[in-house]
Write a protein that holds these residues in place. Structure first.
Motif, PDB file in Angstrom:
ATOM      1  N   GLY A 157     115.479  89.394  42.621  1.00 60.97           N
ATOM      2  CA  GLY A 157     115.042  88.672  41.431  1.00 60.97           C
ATOM      3  C   GLY A 157     115.384  89.340  40.119  1.00 60.97           C
ATOM      4  O   GLY A 157     115.077  88.832  39.052  1.00 60.97           O
ATOM      5  N   ILE A 158     116.066  90.487  40.167  1.00 64.23           N
ATOM      6  CA  ILE A 158     116.313  91.219  38.931  1.00 64.23           C
ATOM      7  C   ILE A 158     117.497  90.622  38.153  1.00 64.23           C
ATOM      8  O   ILE A 158     117.617  90.796  36.941  1.00 64.23           O
ATOM      9  CB  ILE A 158     116.521  92.731  39.240  1.00 64.23           C
ATOM     10  N   GLY A 159     118.381  89.917  38.866  1.00 63.22           N
ATOM     11  CA  GLY A 159     119.500  89.280  38.162  1.00 63.22           C
ATOM     12  C   GLY A 159     120.876  89.644  38.694  1.00 63.22           C
ATOM     13  O   GLY A 159     121.876  89.458  38.004  1.00 63.22           O
ATOM     14  N   LYS A 160     120.926  90.169  39.922  1.00 64.66           N
ATOM     15  CA  LYS A 160     122.219  90.577  40.495  1.00 64.66           C
ATOM     16  C   LYS A 160     123.164  89.387  40.609  1.00 64.66           C
ATOM     17  O   LYS A 160     124.312  89.442  40.168  1.00 64.66           O
ATOM     18  CB  LYS A 160     122.016  91.219  41.884  1.00 64.66           C
ATOM     19  N   SER A 161     122.666  88.307  41.221  1.00 66.43           N
ATOM     20  CA  SER A 161     123.531  87.144  41.415  1.00 66.43           C
ATOM     21  C   SER A 161     123.955  86.570  40.075  1.00 66.43           C
ATOM     22  O   SER A 161     125.091  86.124  39.912  1.00 66.43           O
ATOM     23  CB  SER A 161     122.810  86.066  42.228  1.00 66.43           C
ATOM     24  N   THR A 162     123.049  86.590  39.111  1.00 69.40           N
ATOM     25  CA  THR A 162     123.357  86.034  37.791  1.00 69.40           C
ATOM     26  C   THR A 162     124.511  86.798  37.143  1.00 69.40           C
ATOM     27  O   THR A 162     125.491  86.203  36.703  1.00 69.40           O
ATOM     28  CB  THR A 162     122.116  86.099  36.880  1.00 69.40           C
ATOM     29  N   ARG A 171     124.361  76.923  39.448  1.00 68.10           N
ATOM     30  CA  ARG A 171     124.169  78.051  38.535  1.00 68.10           C
ATOM     31  C   ARG A 171     125.380  78.206  37.607  1.00 68.10           C
ATOM     32  O   ARG A 171     125.220  78.461  36.413  1.00 68.10           O
ATOM     33  CB  ARG A 171     123.937  79.334  39.331  1.00 68.10           C
ATOM     34  N   ARG A 188     125.017  75.698  34.969  1.00 63.82           N
ATOM     35  CA  ARG A 188     123.918  76.001  34.059  1.00 63.82           C
ATOM     36  C   ARG A 188     124.266  77.144  33.109  1.00 63.82           C
ATOM     37  O   ARG A 188     123.853  77.161  31.949  1.00 63.82           O
ATOM     38  CB  ARG A 188     122.659  76.357  34.859  1.00 63.82           C
ATOM     39  N   LEU A 189     125.032  78.101  33.629  1.00 67.47           N
ATOM     40  CA  LEU A 189     125.398  79.247  32.798  1.00 67.47           C
ATOM     41  C   LEU A 189     126.564  78.919  31.869  1.00 67.47           C
ATOM     42  O   LEU A 189     126.995  79.755  31.086  1.00 67.47           O
ATOM     43  CB  LEU A 189     125.761  80.448  33.681  1.00 67.47           C
ATOM     44  N   MET A 240     117.970  89.259  29.755  1.00 71.80           N
ATOM     45  CA  MET A 240     117.966  88.034  30.554  1.00 71.80           C
ATOM     46  C   MET A 240     117.487  86.896  29.665  1.00 71.80           C
ATOM     47  O   MET A 240     116.366  86.927  29.158  1.00 71.80           O
ATOM     48  CB  MET A 240     117.050  88.217  31.758  1.00 71.80           C
ATOM     49  N   GLU A 241     118.360  85.928  29.464  1.00 66.52           N
ATOM     50  CA  GLU A 241     117.990  84.796  28.632  1.00 66.52           C
ATOM     51  C   GLU A 241     118.175  83.500  29.409  1.00 66.52           C
ATOM     52  O   GLU A 241     118.538  83.518  30.576  1.00 66.52           O
ATOM     53  CB  GLU A 241     118.838  84.804  27.350  1.00 66.52           C
ATOM     54  N   GLU A 242     117.939  82.387  28.735  1.00 69.42           N
ATOM     55  CA  GLU A 242     118.051  81.110  29.430  1.00 69.42           C
ATOM     56  C   GLU A 242     119.442  80.870  29.983  1.00 69.42           C
ATOM     57  O   GLU A 242     119.620  80.278  31.036  1.00 69.42           O
ATOM     58  CB  GLU A 242     117.686  79.973  28.486  1.00 69.42           C
ATOM     59  N   GLY A 288     121.530  83.059  31.117  1.00 70.73           N
ATOM     60  CA  GLY A 288     121.992  84.225  31.853  1.00 70.73           C
ATOM     61  C   GLY A 288     121.848  85.523  31.083  1.00 70.73           C
ATOM     62  O   GLY A 288     121.078  85.615  30.132  1.00 70.73           O
TER      63      GLY A 288
HETATM   64  P1  TYD Z   1     118.995  86.326  40.305  1.00 68.11           P
HETATM   65  O1  TYD Z   1     120.321  86.588  39.702  1.00 68.11           O
HETATM   66  O2  TYD Z   1     118.900  85.207  41.274  1.00 68.11           O
HETATM   67  O3  TYD Z   1     118.398  87.644  40.966  1.00 68.11           O
HETATM   68  P2  TYD Z   1     118.867  88.478  42.276  1.00 68.11           P
HETATM   69  O4  TYD Z   1     120.191  87.955  42.701  1.00 68.11           O
HETATM   70  O5  TYD Z   1     118.909  89.912  41.826  1.00 68.11           O
HETATM   71  O6  TYD Z   1     117.812  88.302  43.307  1.00 68.11           O
HETATM   72  O7  TYD Z   1     118.022  86.082  39.048  1.00 68.11           O
HETATM   73  C1  TYD Z   1     116.704  85.883  39.265  1.00 68.11           C
HETATM   74  C2  TYD Z   1     115.914  85.532  38.028  1.00 68.11           C
HETATM   75  O8  TYD Z   1     116.641  85.422  36.845  1.00 68.11           O
HETATM   76  C3  TYD Z   1     115.278  84.207  38.258  1.00 68.11           C
HETATM   77  O9  TYD Z   1     113.888  84.449  38.410  1.00 68.11           O
HETATM   78  C4  TYD Z   1     115.542  83.401  37.056  1.00 68.11           C
HETATM   79  C5  TYD Z   1     116.162  84.328  36.092  1.00 68.11           C
HETATM   80  N1  TYD Z   1     117.247  83.691  35.359  1.00 68.11           N
HETATM   81  C6  TYD Z   1     117.138  83.500  33.983  1.00 68.11           C
HETATM   82  O10 TYD Z   1     116.137  83.841  33.359  1.00 68.11           O
HETATM   83  N2  TYD Z   1     118.177  82.907  33.300  1.00 68.11           N
HETATM   84  C7  TYD Z   1     119.304  82.500  33.945  1.00 68.11           C
HETATM   85  O11 TYD Z   1     120.219  81.959  33.294  1.00 68.11           O
HETATM   86  C8  TYD Z   1     119.395  82.692  35.359  1.00 68.11           C
HETATM   87  C9  TYD Z   1     120.607  82.264  36.132  1.00 68.11           C
HETATM   88  C10 TYD Z   1     118.358  83.301  36.020  1.00 68.11           C
END
Ligand code: TYD
Ligand code: MG
Length: 435
Positions: free
Chosen positions: A107-112, A138, A141-142, A272-274, A276
């Motif tokens: 949930g920290i933002g790795k995938s993002t 995603r 959205r990004l 982390m913003e809306e 990405g």
């Molecule tokens: P994510 O990249 O899925 O985390 P991981 O891969 O490390 O598990 O990101 C998770 C959080 O990021 C999710 O709770 C929502 C938040 N987020 C934003 O605030 N803005 C964004 O544009 C995106 C894509 C995610």
């Protein structure tokens, strides 16, 4: 025979044992064996697992969001991520054929961040955890360019290798999200087991070299242990990146703990913003909002990599009604905090034995250096006296047990940063001068 409920896994090399030993007989590391429930390792049959296995047995699905133009992909030794903060952490950029472990809490933002990376420079996204549709959403959205994405929905390392064999020289990077859900038919153990994770990582590293693709391997780490996770992969990959931050806060820090091709002391800062993750440039890194001094607040400058960063430390010192006064520290090391409260009692004469002390650092940053000692102490003093500290003053210095203030590395750089922001680092030799 009864099913074994737990096994012991070496945190260093990942070998599994049925008995606990003080020293791993495989790699020789001491005290590295941890008890793990076999269920956690995935040896028990759970519903979830059957689902994943079904997906593997299902047909190979490649979802192409657009078209990657083979001619536009030029392979050079090192290429930029086009994300300044990312390049800074890697050294110059991505090294062709390298294997990078990208670790962090769920949930920290790795995938993002990695989706943003592929969106910028183009590549293959191996979706093991989320469906190709989810990734596609995603990407939209990004606001990223869908033409830069090929999404391969698979949990199978064998399928991935097969695919890369057929698409040689098309991709310069591939993201595998995540290692915990990848598996191979070549080895026993179900998805998520140590043997599968090790085999998958080994194969990915081989593929990186063989095909000249930089592979980013996503790995989840948990707060309380790294078993079956990235720790045991650190030895294998070229570069280890950690993505950290307070989940409630929006600041994220990208660090490297190992880098065969560059420095290990640089960090990248993101928000982390809306839409990405947004890079935070040096000028924006200053976390202080208003100029006037507040009661219980002290400003300091810490180093994040080679860059100074101004931060606020807040202290709340209140009379305690508990038999043991509370010590609650967020953002500073607990033992360091204990030490500073003891110094405050001795050198400043504050009777902290009958006061609760709460400390927090703005922005959810974790301070790992002693340079902030003086600021913590000054904030405690200010809260206790109910008086704001001197205006436009910055507190930097390591505090010794005797209350002496020692200059820290990069002092001049910090002073420059403070002056640039209309402040000045206080020059005192002993914490008693705060009085
Ligand atoms: P994510 O990249 O899925 O985390 P991981 O891969 O490390 O598990 O990101 C998770 C959080 O990021 C999710 O709770 C929502 C938040 N987020 C934003 O605030 N803005 C964004 O544009 C995106 C894509 C995610
Ligand atoms: Mg993810």
């Amino acid at each position: 025979m009864k099913n074994k409920e737990t096994i012991f896994v070496c945190n260093n090399c990942g070998n599994e044992f049925s008995k606990w030993m003080g020293q791993c007989s495989s790699c020789g590391e001491w005290n590295s064996l941890k008890e793990v429930s076999a269920k956690f390792l995935g040896n028990g049959k759970t519903k979830n697992q059957t689902k994943i296995i079904n997906r593997i047995e299902g047909k190979l699905e490649v979802k192409n969001l657009g078209k990657i133009d083979e001619k536009t992909v030029k392979l050079t030794d090192v290429f930029s991520t086009t994300i300044g903060e990312f390049d800074r952490v890697l050294g110059k950029g991505i090294v062709q054929g390298s294997a990078v472990l990208f670790a962090g809490e769920p949930g920290i933002g790795k995938s993002t961040l990695l989706t943003q990376l592929v969106g910028k420079i183009g590549g293959l996204y191996v979706a093991g955890e989320e469906s190709a549709e989810q990734i596609g959403l995603r990407v939209k959205r990004l606001g990223l360019n869908p033409n830069n994405f090929d999404i391969l929905g698979t949990n199978s390392i064998d399928e991935l290798e097969d695919f890369l064999n057929r698409t040689q020289n098309v991709y310069k990077i591939a993201v595998v999200d995540s290692i915990q859900v990848m598996s191979s038919e070549n080895t026993s153990g179900v998805i998520g087991s140590v043997s599968q994770i090790k085999e998958s990582a080994f194969r990915l590293i081989q593929m990186a070299k063989k095909f000249g693709i930089a592979i980013f391997i996503v790995g989840h780490v948990t707060k309380d242990g790294d078993i079956a996770g990235p720790k045991l992969l650190e030895h294998m990959v070229d570069t280890v990146l950690y993505f950290e931050g307070e989940k409630n806060g929006d600041l994220r820090i990208l660090r490297t703990s190992k880098n065969r091709f560059g420095p290990t002391d640089e960090v990248g800062v993101f928000k982390m913003e809306e839409k990405g993750l947004r890079e935070i440039k040096s000028e924006e890194i200053n976390m202080i909002e208003n100029a006037e001094s507040k009661i219980g607040s002290a400003i300091t400058v810490v180093m994040e990599g080679t860059r100074p960063m101004m931060l606020e430390i807040q202290a709340l010192v209140i009379e305690s009604f508990a038999p043991m006064p509370k010590r609650i520290f967020a953002g500073i090391d607990y033992n360091r905090g204990q030490l500073i409260t003891a110094i405050a009692q001795k050198s400043l004469g504050i009777p902290l034995y009958k006061y609760d002390v709460f400390i927090s650092v703005t922005g959810g940053i974790k301070i790992e250096e002693t340079a902030a000692d003086l600021a913590v102490l000054a904030a405690i003093w200010s809260s206790f006296k109910e008086k704001p500290l001197q205006a436009k003053t910055v507190y930097v210095g390591e505090v010794s047990l005797l209350g002496e203030v020692k200059k820290v590395r990069n002092w001049e750089k910090r002073q420059k940063e403070a002056i640039g922001l209309g402040r000045k680092v206080v020059e005192i030799k002993n914490v008693r001068e705060l009085k």
